[in-house]
Enzyme design. Structure first.
Site, PDB file in Angstrom:
ATOM      1  N   LYS A   1       4.941  -6.433   3.574  1.00  0.00           N
ATOM      2  CA  LYS A   1       4.639  -5.197   4.318  1.00  0.00           C
ATOM      3  C   LYS A   1       4.097  -5.567   5.699  1.00  0.00           C
ATOM      4  O   LYS A   1       3.306  -6.513   5.829  1.00  0.00           O
ATOM      5  CB  LYS A   1       3.614  -4.379   3.531  1.00  0.00           C
ATOM      6  CG  LYS A   1       3.323  -3.012   4.126  1.00  0.00           C
ATOM      7  CD  LYS A   1       2.375  -2.225   3.222  1.00  0.00           C
ATOM      8  CE  LYS A   1       2.091  -0.838   3.763  1.00  0.00           C
ATOM      9  NZ  LYS A   1       1.184  -0.065   2.904  1.00  0.00           N
TER      10      LYS A   1
ATOM     11  N   SER B   1       2.807   4.430   1.618  1.00  0.00           N
ATOM     12  CA  SER B   1       3.258   3.872   2.866  1.00  0.00           C
ATOM     13  C   SER B   1       4.049   2.576   2.733  1.00  0.00           C
ATOM     14  O   SER B   1       4.678   2.157   3.712  1.00  0.00           O
ATOM     15  CB  SER B   1       2.042   3.604   3.761  1.00  0.00           C
ATOM     16  OG  SER B   1       1.170   2.680   3.153  1.00  0.00           O
TER      17      SER B   1
ATOM     18  N   SER C   1      -0.275   3.848  -2.036  1.00  0.00           N
ATOM     19  CA  SER C   1       0.814   3.350  -1.190  1.00  0.00           C
ATOM     20  C   SER C   1       1.678   2.248  -1.782  1.00  0.00           C
ATOM     21  O   SER C   1       2.725   1.931  -1.224  1.00  0.00           O
ATOM     22  CB  SER C   1       0.264   2.874   0.151  1.00  0.00           C
ATOM     23  OG  SER C   1       0.131   3.976   1.004  1.00  0.00           O
TER      24      SER C   1
HETATM   25  N1  GLN Z   1      -0.798   8.794   1.162  1.00  0.00           N
HETATM   26  C1  GLN Z   1      -1.933   7.988   1.490  1.00  0.00           C
HETATM   27  C2  GLN Z   1      -2.440   8.321   2.844  1.00  0.00           C
HETATM   28  O1  GLN Z   1      -1.681   8.753   3.662  1.00  0.00           O
HETATM   29  C3  GLN Z   1      -1.519   6.576   1.405  1.00  0.00           C
HETATM   30  C4  GLN Z   1      -2.565   5.658   1.857  1.00  0.00           C
HETATM   31  C5  GLN Z   1      -2.318   4.301   1.341  1.00  0.00           C
HETATM   32  O2  GLN Z   1      -2.390   4.096   0.141  1.00  0.00           O
HETATM   33  N2  GLN Z   1      -2.128   3.373   2.252  1.00  0.00           N
HETATM   34  O3  GLN Z   1      -3.604   8.156   3.098  1.00  0.00           O
END
Ligand code: GLN
Length: 474
Positions: A76, A151, A175
């Site tokens: 990532k 994400s 995420s």
């Molecule tokens: N959907 C979560 C957010 O937007 C994802 C965050 C994450 O786990 N990086 O905060």
């Protein structure tokens, strides 16, 4: 679509000269390019082929490869890999070249895996659909009109599409698990403190954890063992051991699984409920104890997260001003103006929204009403989960309330987007491990989430392995 890459299969085929490592890596790169799913931001084309040549020479010389040598992995793009661009999906860092390796990358390099490149992600890991990325959305390989989840969407898609064998993602409130669920692969969020965050670009430091995404829970376990370890450069990293793979691959006995009462109120997809209910029925049939538990705090966990996370992010992102590094608009006429222009032009709307919320909930007069109360709610949820885990060994839920939604469907409605984390956020709030594994589905993938006791990744992986073997892939 899934070409069933597993670590053991690649190792066997390389060692038995069924495939050469150079061909393997070239095939992966060719597929990344021809599939055009936008899962990679950077491909390490020359480096990875060069490394593969060395692997092939080693085999030619009659030596046997270690388990992970030559295995293609994707990272990532918020995890630093020295001398390569690390963008965090943001214009702000679109030209930033990492000057050191993250702890997990050092570990991976020692294991002999081949890093194929860096994967697309929501900007600074803020999002559930990969649509907030400066580099555009990642397409879901099961239906290109749908989102990959986020994400860590690029990492999940890269594994699901056979562009690599395994990947690393990061998970702050879902995420890793949510995109894994949307793409039909496995993803583990470790307990907070288990994996070093050194070299991970922070979203919310008290929740962020790096974790594996793979085609099976076993591969998640293997990769987890590479990256776990004590890192003195991360003060929140605890000294914990690897998981025992032999134990994970043995029959799980005398367990009680908790299922939250009324969780189905949050699920809007009928198929998800049917698939989940079928699994429960099968588990009961196999005499596994199922207990209803009270997790009425599920939505409070999301609310608390929506305060604490922006608070931490607004502080973490304050350093991006374009002076020492990062996007420099070069169109300012004073210092104040420079901050305004560099940050306004270098960051996307979702990031700005969170910075505004974060500064608001931390500002004098509001901190008590919002941030402090959210912290109290977090403490309360941790206590309640500790109580629940006195009576059950695991909690299972669907990973997400919906299957992969259409690109554009939720982009204009942040609350709908945040709701994607309704089942995943509790584990983040309570620091506990959770995995998503694919459930049977007749069309788009569905994920099953298993949460376990703090630091009990081994049993979470063991249950996942047992479910895959005896109930899901049967
Ligand atoms: N959907 C979560 C957010 O937007 C994802 C965050 C994450 O786990 N990086 O905060």
């Amino acid at each position: 679509m899934n070409n069933n890459f597993t670590i053991e299969k690649i190792n066997r085929e390389l060692n038995n000269k069924i495939i050469s490592c150079v061909d393997l890596i070239k095939d992966c790169i060719k597929k990344i390019k021809s599939d055009n799913l936008n899962d990679f931001i950077t491909i390490f084309e020359n480096d990875s082929i060069e490394q593969a040549q060395k692997i092939d020479e080693k085999i030619k010389s009659g030596k046997k490869l270690e388990l992970l040598e030559g295995v293609p992995i994707a990272i990532k793009d918020n995890i630093l890999v020295k001398d390569h661009k690390t963008t965090a999906g943001s214009k702000m860092l679109s030209n930033y070249v990492a000057s050191y390796d993250a702890y997990v990358i050092k570990k991976l390099k020692q294991s002999g895996v081949i890093i194929l490149g860096k994967t697309n992600m929501d900007e600074f890991a803020m999002g559930s659909s990969n649509e907030t990325s400066f580099f555009g959305p990642v397409l879901n390989p099961h239906d290109r009109k749908r989102v990959s989840g986020g994400s860590s969407g690029g990492s999940a898609v890269s594994v699901a599409s056979g562009h690599c064998a395994v990947a690393l993602g990061s998970d702050t409130s879902g995420s890793i698990r949510q995109p894994a669920s949307f793409c039909g692969v496995c993803g583990l969020k470790p307990s907070y403190g288990r994996i070093s965050r050194n070299g991970l670009i922070s979203l919310a430091s008290s929740f962020d954890q790096i974790g594996p995404i793979a085609n099976s829970s076993l591969d998640c376990a293997i990769l987890f063992n590479v990256i776990v370890g004590k890192d003195d450069d991360d003060a929140t990293n605890l000294n914990t051991k690897k998981v025992n793979i032999r134990n994970i691959k043995s029959k799980i006995k005398n367990i009680t699984i908790g299922i939250p009462k009324n969780f189905d109120n949050f699920v809007t997809d009928k198929n998800i409920l049917e698939s989940f209910d079928k699994l429960i029925k099968d588990l009961r049939g196999a005499k596994i104890k199922i207990k209803e538990i009270n997790m009425s705090f599920i939505d409070e966990a999301l609310a608390a997260y929506c305060i604490i996370q922006p608070a931490e992010s607004s502080s973490n992102l304050a350093k991006y001003d374009g002076f020492r590094y990062g996007f420099d608009s070069k169109v300012y006429d004073s210092l104040d103006d420079a901050y305004k222009k560099n940050r306004t032009m270098g960051m996307g709307d979702e990031v700005k929204r969170r910075i505004l919320i974060g500064n608001y909930v931390l500002s004098s007069g509001y901190k008590e009403a919002y941030y402090n109360r959210a912290m109290l709610v977090q403490g309360d949820i941790k206590n309640k989960l500790n109580e629940i885990f006195k009576n059950v060994d695991f909690i299972i839920t669907p990973t997400t309330p919906t299957k992969a939604f259409k690109i554009g469907e939720k982009l204009k409605d942040p609350l709908k987007m945040y709701f994607s984390d309704i089942f995943t956020v509790s584990a983040s709030i309570a620091d506990i491990p959770a995995i998503s594994i694919p459930l049977k589905s007749n069309d788009l993938p569905i994920g099953l989430q298993i949460m376990g006791k703090y630091m009990d990744e081994e049993n979470v992986l063991k249950l996942a392995w047992n479910l895959e073997k005896n109930f899901i892939n049967k």
